[in-house]
Design a protein around this motif. Structure first.
Motif, PDB file in Angstrom:
ATOM      1  N   PHE A 111       0.513   0.664  -1.984  1.00  0.00           N
ATOM      2  CA  PHE A 111      -0.503   0.941  -1.760  1.00  0.00           C
ATOM      3  C   PHE A 111      -0.346   2.184  -3.281  1.00  0.00           C
ATOM      4  O   PHE A 111      -1.463   2.557  -3.942  1.00  0.00           O
ATOM      5  CB  PHE A 111      -0.720   2.388  -1.115  1.00  0.00           C
ATOM      6  CG  PHE A 111      -1.000   3.389  -1.003  1.00  0.00           C
ATOM      7  CD1 PHE A 111      -2.580   3.786  -0.545  1.00  0.00           C
ATOM      8  CD2 PHE A 111      -0.778   5.021  -0.955  1.00  0.00           C
ATOM      9  CE1 PHE A 111      -3.731   4.657  -1.292  1.00  0.00           C
ATOM     10  CE2 PHE A 111      -1.801   6.055  -1.355  1.00  0.00           C
ATOM     11  CZ  PHE A 111      -3.215   5.858  -1.194  1.00  0.00           C
ATOM     12  N   PHE A 112       1.301   3.096  -3.713  1.00  0.00           N
ATOM     13  CA  PHE A 112       1.650   4.179  -4.549  1.00  0.00           C
ATOM     14  C   PHE A 112       0.694   3.387  -5.982  1.00  0.00           C
ATOM     15  O   PHE A 112      -0.290   4.087  -6.555  1.00  0.00           O
ATOM     16  CB  PHE A 112       2.788   4.751  -4.489  1.00  0.00           C
ATOM     17  CG  PHE A 112       2.498   5.701  -4.645  1.00  0.00           C
ATOM     18  CD1 PHE A 112       2.261   6.678  -4.455  1.00  0.00           C
ATOM     19  CD2 PHE A 112       3.216   6.411  -6.258  1.00  0.00           C
ATOM     20  CE1 PHE A 112       1.973   8.333  -5.146  1.00  0.00           C
ATOM     21  CE2 PHE A 112       3.786   6.940  -6.973  1.00  0.00           C
ATOM     22  CZ  PHE A 112       2.832   7.946  -6.073  1.00  0.00           C
ATOM     23  N   LEU A 115      -1.278   0.992  -6.485  1.00  0.00           N
ATOM     24  CA  LEU A 115      -2.695   0.888  -6.843  1.00  0.00           C
ATOM     25  C   LEU A 115      -3.470   1.481  -7.011  1.00  0.00           C
ATOM     26  O   LEU A 115      -4.315   2.456  -7.667  1.00  0.00           O
ATOM     27  CB  LEU A 115      -2.931   0.092  -5.930  1.00  0.00           C
ATOM     28  CG  LEU A 115      -2.733  -1.217  -5.863  1.00  0.00           C
ATOM     29  CD1 LEU A 115      -3.443  -1.750  -4.392  1.00  0.00           C
ATOM     30  CD2 LEU A 115      -3.802  -1.622  -6.757  1.00  0.00           C
ATOM     31  N   LEU A 116      -2.544   3.030  -6.238  1.00  0.00           N
ATOM     32  CA  LEU A 116      -3.365   4.823  -6.576  1.00  0.00           C
ATOM     33  C   LEU A 116      -2.959   4.914  -7.594  1.00  0.00           C
ATOM     34  O   LEU A 116      -4.599   5.712  -8.808  1.00  0.00           O
ATOM     35  CB  LEU A 116      -2.607   5.343  -5.370  1.00  0.00           C
ATOM     36  CG  LEU A 116      -3.402   6.532  -5.948  1.00  0.00           C
ATOM     37  CD1 LEU A 116      -4.627   6.982  -5.061  1.00  0.00           C
ATOM     38  CD2 LEU A 116      -2.223   7.622  -4.405  1.00  0.00           C
ATOM     39  N   ILE A 117      -1.713   5.487  -8.177  1.00  0.00           N
ATOM     40  CA  ILE A 117      -1.474   5.964  -9.441  1.00  0.00           C
ATOM     41  C   ILE A 117      -2.299   5.005 -10.509  1.00  0.00           C
ATOM     42  O   ILE A 117      -2.707   5.764 -11.676  1.00  0.00           O
ATOM     43  CB  ILE A 117       0.187   5.981  -9.560  1.00  0.00           C
ATOM     44  CG1 ILE A 117       0.710   6.679  -8.769  1.00  0.00           C
ATOM     45  CG2 ILE A 117       0.179   6.269 -11.389  1.00  0.00           C
ATOM     46  CD1 ILE A 117      -0.096   8.164  -8.538  1.00  0.00           C
ATOM     47  N   ASN A 118      -2.582   3.850 -10.628  1.00  0.00           N
ATOM     48  CA  ASN A 118      -3.026   3.132 -12.017  1.00  0.00           C
ATOM     49  C   ASN A 118      -3.698   3.598 -12.267  1.00  0.00           C
ATOM     50  O   ASN A 118      -5.182   3.453 -13.020  1.00  0.00           O
ATOM     51  CB  ASN A 118      -2.209   1.743 -11.612  1.00  0.00           C
ATOM     52  CG  ASN A 118      -1.131   0.746 -12.781  1.00  0.00           C
ATOM     53  OD1 ASN A 118      -0.177   1.848 -11.668  1.00  0.00           O
ATOM     54  ND2 ASN A 118      -0.892   0.309 -13.014  1.00  0.00           N
ATOM     55  N   GLY A 165      -5.620   2.145  -2.608  1.00  0.00           N
ATOM     56  CA  GLY A 165      -5.541   2.243  -3.633  1.00  0.00           C
ATOM     57  C   GLY A 165      -6.358   2.886  -4.306  1.00  0.00           C
ATOM     58  O   GLY A 165      -6.301   3.897  -5.252  1.00  0.00           O
ATOM     59  N   VAL A 166      -7.268   1.748  -4.242  1.00  0.00           N
ATOM     60  CA  VAL A 166      -7.992   1.931  -5.156  1.00  0.00           C
ATOM     61  C   VAL A 166      -9.227   2.639  -5.162  1.00  0.00           C
ATOM     62  O   VAL A 166      -9.795   3.378  -6.374  1.00  0.00           O
ATOM     63  CB  VAL A 166      -8.883   0.163  -5.702  1.00  0.00           C
ATOM     64  CG1 VAL A 166      -9.991   0.685  -6.867  1.00  0.00           C
ATOM     65  CG2 VAL A 166      -7.906  -0.728  -6.089  1.00  0.00           C
ATOM     66  N   GLY A 167     -10.077   2.427  -3.932  1.00  0.00           N
ATOM     67  CA  GLY A 167     -10.961   3.277  -3.432  1.00  0.00           C
ATOM     68  C   GLY A 167     -10.895   5.064  -3.588  1.00  0.00           C
ATOM     69  O   GLY A 167     -10.632   5.844  -4.361  1.00  0.00           O
TER      70      GLY A 167
END
Length: 218
Positions: free
Chosen positions: A164-165, A167-170, A108-110
């Protein structure tokens, strides 16, 4: 000559006595009571348990469908005092949750950093990312079990997919929130890409990443 502060006389009654404010009503005293929740919470729990017990006894419902409160408490006490539960079940759940969260953080962060820095990558990957969230997770669980088996691998993947989602959005939103002036400063200082990321992007994005982790760990 000094200015004096004008004082307004206190309101008085017809007899000349100062008027006192009316005493607070019981509802006002109840709202202002700081210990109210300490009284109401045990009371509501007790009422719920009594209603639960009465419903089970009156309806003669199967104890397998809805056991009485004392049976639930006895089973709970037996579970938390059994060392096997802590060594096996609790540890297995903790391991699967932590591994799923770690996998979600890495992916997510990557991907969030890549999406935030590259509008082209954002447009290419967005349909696939949205698809992973639109598809019901319940429909994916049997597939993961068939592909990965009944072991911890399938559960780790499911936990990672759920976390996952956020972390990805933030993360992507945090990268896009870096001030333009900071980028201009990095350009003036002739900073490399790694220095831009380490000294500008990451410090401004870290609060968003931590907020995403707070949502994802649930």
């Amino acid at each position: 000559m000094t200015a004096t502060k004008e004082r307004h006389p206190a309101p008085t009654s017809a007899t000349g006595q100062p008027l006192r404010p009316p005493p607070p009503t019981w509802s006002q005293r109840l709202r202002e009571n700081r210990w109210l929740s300490f009284y109401t919470t045990p009371l509501l729990i007790a009422l719920f348990l009594v209603a639960w017990k009465i419903y089970v006894e009156v309806t003669d419902l199967s104890r397998f469908v809805l056991p009485p409160p004392e049976a639930v408490f006895a089973s709970f006490a037996e579970q938390i005092t059994d060392p096997f539960v802590w060594r096996t079940h609790v540890w297995t759940t903790f391991y699967e949750v932590m591994m799923g969260l770690a996998l979600a953080i890495v992916l997510g962060v990557g991907l969030g950093l890549m999406i935030g820095k590259s509008p082209l990558f954002d447009r290419v990957s967005r349909p696939f990312i949205v698809a992973t969230q639109v598809v019901p997770k319940v429909a994916l669980v049997p597939l993961f079990i068939l592909w990965l088996g009944f072991g911890p691998s399938s559960k780790v993947v499911i936990a990672a997919l759920l976390a996952f989602f956020p972390l990805l959005i933030n993360t992507s939103f945090g990268v896009r929130s870096v001030p333009r002036s900071m980028h201009d400063l990095m350009t003036t200082l002739k900073a490399s890409r790694w220095e831009r990321f380490w000294k500008a992007d990451l410090p401004y994005t870290m609060p968003f990443i931590l907020a995403g982790m707070e949502l994802a760990v649930v």
